[in-house]
Design a protein around this motif. Sequence first.
Motif, short mmCIF file in Angstrom:
data_model
loop_
_atom_site.label_atom_id
_atom_site.label_comp_id
_atom_site.label_asym_id
_atom_site.label_seq_id
_atom_site.Cartn_x
_atom_site.Cartn_y
_atom_site.Cartn_z
N LEU A 159 0.85 -1.19 0.00
CA LEU A 159 0.00 0.00 0.00
C LEU A 159 0.89 1.24 0.00
CD1 LEU A 159 -2.85 1.27 0.24
CD2 LEU A 159 -2.57 1.15 2.72
N TYR A 202 1.06 5.13 0.32
CA TYR A 202 0.29 6.30 0.75
C TYR A 202 1.25 7.30 1.36
CZ TYR A 202 -3.34 9.16 2.86
OH TYR A 202 -4.15 10.21 3.18
N LYS A 205 -1.51 6.77 7.50
CA LYS A 205 -2.60 5.84 7.22
C LYS A 205 -3.71 5.99 8.26
CE LYS A 205 0.49 2.34 5.15
NZ LYS A 205 1.77 2.91 5.59
N PHE A 259 -7.78 1.02 -0.30
CA PHE A 259 -6.97 -0.19 -0.37
C PHE A 259 -7.18 -0.82 -1.74
CE2 PHE A 259 -7.66 0.53 4.08
CZ PHE A 259 -6.51 0.06 4.71
#
Length: 683
Positions: free
Chosen positions: A540, A542, A546, A558
């Motif tokens: 993931l 980002y 988170k 997701f």
Amino acid sequence: MFFHFIPKSTANSVYAGRFLGFSVYVSNSTNKEEGFLCYHDTNHTVTDIPPELTVPCDVQGRYVIYYNSRKSGLSPRFGYSGKAFINLCEVEVYGCPLGYFDSACFYHCPRQCKHCHYMYGTCLGGCTLGFAGHSCEQYERINMALHQPTFQLNPVYTSRNLVDGKKTDFSLGGNQCTTTAENKAFAMWWVDLKNTRRIERIRVYSRRDDKQWGLKNEFTSRFRGFTIVVSNTTEHKNGVVCYNDRVYLSNIVPSVVDVFCSAIGRYVIYYNERFSELTYPYGYSKFAFVDLCEVEVYGCPVLEYGFENPKCTVPCAAMCKSRLENLSYKKNTWQHTTRSTGYSSRAVDGLYTDRSYSGNQCAATGDSYFALWWVDLGHVSRIDHIVMYFRTDNEPWGYSNGLTSYFLGFSLYISNTTNRLDGVRCFHDKTYTKQTIPDHVSIDCPYVGQYVFYYNERFPGIKYPQGYSKYAYGDLCEVEVYGCPSPVAEVPKCSDPCPVDCEQCYPGTGWCTKCKPGFEGAACEIICHAKTDVYVSQPLTYGGSKYDAMFSSTGLFFPKPKTPYPFTHIILQLYGKNSNIAKVSLHVEKASNVTVSLYDSKRSYIKRRMESSRELQSFNVNIVNNFNSFVTYIDMIVHTFEPFIISNLRLPLRECVKNIKEKIPCNDQPPEFLRQAMQGGKM
């Protein structure tokens, strides 16, 4: 409060050693560390500890906690049991309900006290807003009605008498009261507070003509049935009714009515009515009057800030920038000399449409080698700027107007005493000439003080610039001192940078007006939602936090799982006080199954919640933590082959805490046992 413990014990028995070393706490939560330690046994031995024990504890709280421990690694004390036990037969807690005191809990706590000492009545739990002192007897709010504009219907005496601050003569002859015309069915009076204010208390003083107050005093019948309204207009039907008298009889109505009313508004309106088509209680006057001597309106001038402080103190001067007011209006003044009727008070009467000597709107001094005038603001104030209107005699201003020379070289001082030299000089004119000096000036003066001085001098033997007058004068038509209507503390946060957990600070300060979700307080130093590390089994990417993304309403996206297994594993790890959560709630968009499990620090299972469906849908998951359980790991498993979103994640703490300093590691990679758990699908 007293605790009476009756243990299952007798001296020198097997139970005595289990009782040794115990502690008693009182708390408002089930966490003893957040409460008060009332007693800790350190003196008793197995031979002398009594089977019944009384512990005095003069505190307030909801939970009484008995605690004992036998921690490993510590040297055992003689007579102490090897393990900690609870062998109690009865715990009795004696005290008074909040609001009462005395050995029989007979007396009420002071009126404005939230709770007091159970024996002596001394206020312990804080006073009502605006009150202070051991018995909450001190009231330090500002009378915001003093010298403000007023109006009344059908006046016989001036309505201004009700806001002059004078309360020594309650008859018309003392010129401190007002009355309205006879034979009227409706009577009304109001005061304009000039801005929207936070109002908390209103005191109304009835006229009584200095006669004994009671049934035989005619003004009791005129006073009864009155109504007080707080409004943003002068219409009495548009506001909030703070008080409507329907209780008092003529023999018990007080001459001073004290009304506590929490309201926000600009106008305070008093009215009474005696309409012929209505029937009123026995003892009411036939007609309506405003027979009053004073109306006081207490609260905080600055609407948004300061009301938590007894004196309405505003934290930062910047918070007053948009609420500056003329602090000198109708305040006490003085000047060194006075020419005829050019009284010093004319410079703060709010009138300067006629700026001639004969217009009776200007202060004027005689010929003197120095001119000194001051105004007392009433209390130490934070000043922003000063505006002065000079006497012009209503003639064109400039070189040909001889009055221009009067003001050249003037100075302004701010002081906390009537001696200008005790203060600071905030301005001294060295540049103006007869051609350039304006007929009114606005001067920045960002200082704190109670007295503002105008000063000028023309001493013999000193050579002054060309154009200066022979003598010094203080012919001022108006002096307006603009500043904060509330005291200013100027706390360190005013100059600090905006806190990390703040979304929006008050401009130019470090005072937060909007914290990030889960935080409270002026510096966002109070944490009400746990912070956590987030570990995800699927790759993931980002850029931000988170946790913050899942906390938001937008949520954290997701991607579709890249493994052959149709689930994504998310583990949240909590630290220290962050583990004292009350529940977990979240929203999952597009999944077929969601499982949330709670574990303690030993990875022991606490609780689990599962939501499922045969089709992809949205789930709102709520799982309440067990009583007294502390959560270290939150294991979330989302079953889906499709992308999904987790949003509105909430981890509310059982009780908001200040300055959680446990460091959140924020590692991208979880500890090994968590990594294995995510791969295996369970803790």
